[in-house]
Design an enzyme around this catalytic site. Structure first.
Site, PDB file in Angstrom:
ATOM      1  N   GLU A 198      26.862  51.727  44.275  1.00  0.00           N
ATOM      2  CA  GLU A 198      26.719  51.092  42.961  1.00  0.00           C
ATOM      3  C   GLU A 198      27.219  51.986  41.841  1.00  0.00           C
ATOM      4  OE1 GLU A 198      25.759  47.871  43.070  1.00  0.00           O
ATOM      5  OE2 GLU A 198      25.788  48.318  45.214  1.00  0.00           O
ATOM      6  N   ASP A 233      63.140  51.742  38.330  1.00  0.00           N
ATOM      7  CA  ASP A 233      62.032  50.878  38.731  1.00  0.00           C
ATOM      8  C   ASP A 233      61.554  49.969  37.618  1.00  0.00           C
ATOM      9  OD1 ASP A 233      61.980  52.105  41.153  1.00  0.00           O
ATOM     10  OD2 ASP A 233      60.303  53.424  40.662  1.00  0.00           O
ATOM     11  N   PRO A 285      35.870  51.687  38.140  1.00  0.00           N
ATOM     12  CA  PRO A 285      36.307  50.521  37.363  1.00  0.00           C
ATOM     13  C   PRO A 285      36.107  50.692  35.850  1.00  0.00           C
ATOM     14  CG  PRO A 285      34.604  49.895  38.985  1.00  0.00           C
ATOM     15  CD  PRO A 285      34.819  51.367  39.113  1.00  0.00           C
ATOM     16  N   ARG A 321      55.721  59.453  44.480  1.00  0.00           N
ATOM     17  CA  ARG A 321      57.111  58.992  44.541  1.00  0.00           C
ATOM     18  C   ARG A 321      57.924  59.438  43.324  1.00  0.00           C
ATOM     19  NH1 ARG A 321      58.299  54.559  42.034  1.00  0.00           N
ATOM     20  NH2 ARG A 321      59.750  53.690  43.541  1.00  0.00           N
TER      21      ARG A 321
HETATM   22 CL1  6GU Z   1      39.125  53.156  40.471  1.00  0.00          CL
HETATM   23  N1  6GU Z   1      37.182  51.850  41.707  1.00  0.00           N
HETATM   24  C1  6GU Z   1      36.546  50.739  42.074  1.00  0.00           C
HETATM   25  N2  6GU Z   1      35.457  50.829  42.837  1.00  0.00           N
HETATM   26  N3  6GU Z   1      36.935  49.527  41.712  1.00  0.00           N
HETATM   27  C2  6GU Z   1      38.038  49.452  40.963  1.00  0.00           C
HETATM   28  C3  6GU Z   1      38.765  50.568  40.560  1.00  0.00           C
HETATM   29  C4  6GU Z   1      38.307  51.780  40.946  1.00  0.00           C
HETATM   30  N4  6GU Z   1      39.802  50.165  39.811  1.00  0.00           N
HETATM   31  C5  6GU Z   1      39.713  48.839  39.768  1.00  0.00           C
HETATM   32  N5  6GU Z   1      38.661  48.409  40.460  1.00  0.00           N
END
Ligand code: 6GU
Length: 242
Positions: free
Chosen positions: A115, A168, A88, A153
């Site tokens: 974590e 697209d 994230p 794709r």
């Molecule tokens: Cl790449 N990993 C995780 N655990 N949560 C996320 C993410 C990735 N992208 C958005 N949320």
């Protein structure tokens, strides 16, 4: 393209690669996939992939050794293969990033879990970090699938000749025009007259207008970034005023 995936949950990928466009792309040898269980690269008798965080705190952290060893054994001599950590905290994935990744012949994706991942993986192993949006998933697997879908794709031959990824949504930075198929009237709801007219110039004009209108209504911020023709810019002006 060859894609290697490092994960603690290899079985999560079975569905994705066992059906639809991926199965076809793999059968046609347009893409190949290696799914590697990080646990297979442990050496202790409990096959530990994670451990307590130094400094304390909740949750477990993925250990560096199995991830480094897995990547090193997969990568071989190649110095240029992107090693992408799904987290994230990564840079935001987008159609542009998908296009960028589709130019490589080999990708390595590392799915984080628990974590977090030991910081030395980010610092000294990963060459890129990607996030698929501002929300937290319990692991990188779903994010890896999203990235792989969007990239594969785009590879030549994967969608077949009829469907072109160039039309697209998001490719030109705008949303796609609405699509209809038969019947022409369903439960009293009619297909726009122009689409039945056979007048291809008029249809093209209508679609261009719909692209702008939709984007203006739903994602106005995309219009500021998109590359528009002067005709399209005029259309935006007109629709913004009406
Ligand atoms: Cl790449 N990993 C995780 N655990 N949560 C996320 C993410 C990735 N992208 C958005 N949320």
């Amino acid at each position: 393209m060859h894609i290697d995936i490092l994960t603690l949950f290899p079985e999560m990928f079975q569905g994705m690669f066992g059906s639809g466009i991926f199965k076809r792309a793999i059968d046609q040898k347009l893409v190949s996939v290696g799914i590697h269980n990080i646990r297979d690269y442990t050496h202790d008798k409990h096959h530990s992939v994670d451990d307590y965080p130094y400094g304390g705190g909740a949750g477990m952290v993925l250990k560096p050794e199995p991830i480094f060893e897995a990547v090193e054994s997969i990568k071989g001599e190649s110095a240029t293969v992107p090693i992408i950590l799904l987290t994230p905290q990564g840079r935001l994935f987008s159609q542009q990033v998908a296009q960028e990744l589709s130019q490589y012949s080999h990708l390595i994706l590392i799915c984080g879990h628990y974590e977090g991942v030991d910081e030395r993986v980010r610092e000294h192993l990963a060459t890129d970090e990607l996030s698929i949006g501002d929300y937290v998933l319990s692991g990188g697997e779903l994010a890896a699938m999203v990235v792989i879908d969007a990239v594969v794709r785009l590879l030549p031959g994967v969608l077949g000749s009829a469907a072109s990824p160039l039309d697209d949504s998001h490719v030109a930075g705008l949303l796609e025009y609405p699509q209809y198929t038969r019947p022409a009237i369903y439960r009293g709801w009619s297909v726009p007259e122009v689409l039945l007219s056979g007048n291809h110039a008029q249809i093209a004009d209508w679609r261009r207008e719909q692209v702008i209108l939709r984007t203006l209504e739903r994602r106005p911020e995309l219009l500021d970034k998109a590359k528009l023709s002067s005709e399209e810019k005029g259309l935006v002006q007109k629709l913004r005023q009406s």
